[in-house]
Design a protein around this motif. Sequence first.
Motif, PDB file in Angstrom:
ATOM      1  N   SER A  77      -6.355 -77.827   7.967  1.00  0.00           N
ATOM      2  CA  SER A  77      -7.011 -76.632   8.433  1.00  0.00           C
ATOM      3  C   SER A  77      -8.492 -75.902   9.378  1.00  0.00           C
ATOM      4  O   SER A  77      -9.389 -77.637   9.056  1.00  0.00           O
ATOM      5  N   GLY A 145      -0.873 -67.157   6.719  1.00  0.00           N
ATOM      6  CA  GLY A 145       0.021 -68.969   6.110  1.00  0.00           C
ATOM      7  C   GLY A 145       1.385 -68.095   5.971  1.00  0.00           C
ATOM      8  O   GLY A 145       2.548 -68.742   6.154  1.00  0.00           O
ATOM      9  N   THR A 162      -4.685 -72.858  13.190  1.00  0.00           N
ATOM     10  CA  THR A 162      -6.002 -72.434  12.408  1.00  0.00           C
ATOM     11  C   THR A 162      -7.176 -72.571  13.345  1.00  0.00           C
ATOM     12  O   THR A 162      -8.412 -71.587  12.957  1.00  0.00           O
ATOM     13  N   LEU A 255       1.894 -71.430   0.241  1.00  0.00           N
ATOM     14  CA  LEU A 255       0.673 -70.108   0.590  1.00  0.00           C
ATOM     15  C   LEU A 255       0.031 -69.847  -0.181  1.00  0.00           C
ATOM     16  O   LEU A 255      -0.870 -69.485   0.341  1.00  0.00           O
ATOM     17  N   TRP A 258      -3.193 -72.213  -0.167  1.00  0.00           N
ATOM     18  CA  TRP A 258      -4.296 -71.693   1.063  1.00  0.00           C
ATOM     19  C   TRP A 258      -5.072 -70.092   0.571  1.00  0.00           C
ATOM     20  O   TRP A 258      -6.015 -70.770   1.162  1.00  0.00           O
TER      21      TRP A 258
END
Length: 357
Positions: A77, A145, A162, A255, A258
Motif C-alpha cells: 500500500s 478494499g 492506493t 479485506l 486491510w
Amino acid sequence: MSQPLTLTLAQRAPFTIRIFGGLFIVGLLILPFLALLPASHPLALSTWMLTLTGKILCYAVVAVALDLVWGYAGMLSLGHGIFFALGGYAMGMYLMRQAAGDGLPAFMSFLAWDELPWFWWGTEHFAWAMILVVLVPGLLALVFGYFAFRSKIKGVYFSIMTQALTFAGMLLFFRNETGFGGNNGFTGFTTLLGFSVTATSTRVALFLGTVILLLASLALGYALAKSKFGRVLTAVRDAENRLMFCGYDPRGFKLLVWTLSAVLCGLAGALYVPQVGIINPGEMSPTNSIEAAIWVALGGRGTLIGPVLGAGLVNGAKSFFTVAMPEYWQLFLGLIFILVTLFLPRGVIGLLRKGEK
C-alpha cells in the motif's frame, strides 16, 4: 507452497533481538517519567524530546499496520497516509471544538461560516470523536478494499490505486469549502478532556497511550501471525493462485487485514495530533506513504518488530538531517531505499539474524 520469508518473532528471533525488544519496552515505559523530573536533574528529559519520541512511536504503529498488509499478505500500500490523517482529523475536530468553546472553530469564523457542517455534529464529545477515529478510516478501507479485491486488483496496480486514493484525499482536504481548515488544517489546540495539551503531565499520558497502542499492535500482529489466519495470509503472499485451488477465497482474509491495518493507522493519527499540535492535508501526501514503505523495508518486512526499528531509524535520521542538512534529506532517504533494496533484502532484522548464526 514456498516457505514463508519470515515467521513470528517467538519462532525465529535470535537472542540479541529478544534482549533488544525487552530493553526497548522497559525504556519506553521509563522514558516519560524522566520528563517529570526537575529540569536541573541530570536524568531529566525535555518535553520536546518526549514529544519527538511520541511522534516517532505513532509512525511505528503505522509501520506495523503496513507490515500486516505488505509483509504478511503481500499487498504493498502506498496510501496508508490517508488512514493516518483521517484518524488525526477526527481527533483534531474534537480538539478544535474544545478550543472554540461555545463558538465556531477559528477558521470557520474567518471564513464567515454561520453554523457547523453536519459532519461536525457531536464532535464536542470525546467518545464520539474516538468512534470517528475508528469508523472513518475503517469504513473507507472496507469500501475501497471490497471493490479492489472483488475486481482482483493486486500487485503494482493495487499500489497505484492506493496512492491515487491518498492523493485524491489530500486534494479534497486542501479546499476551504470542505470544512477541514484547508491548507492550514487544524491547530491552536488548548485542552484535551479538560487538561491542557501543553502540560507535561498530559504529554506523559499521551506518550504512555502511544506506547500501549504500539505494544497492543505488536501483540495483535503476533497473535494473527501464529494463527491459521496468519498462515493463510502468508499463503496469499506467496502463492495466491494455489491457495484458491485449495478451496480458499482470499478476498475475505485480505479485506479483514486491510481494514484492521487502516484502523490501527487511524488510532496512531489520533494520538499523533495532540502531541504534535497540528494536522493538515500534508499528512496525506503520497510521499509520506512511500516513506512508511521505506520504514518497513529497512526494518524487515514480515517481522513486525523490524518496521518499528525502521521507523525509529529513518525518523531519527530525518530529525537530524532536516536540521543539520535539510537540503540533502530527500537524497539521503532515496539512498536508504536503494541500499536496502540492493544489500538488505530482509532489512536490519535479517542482518541481525544473519550475524547471530
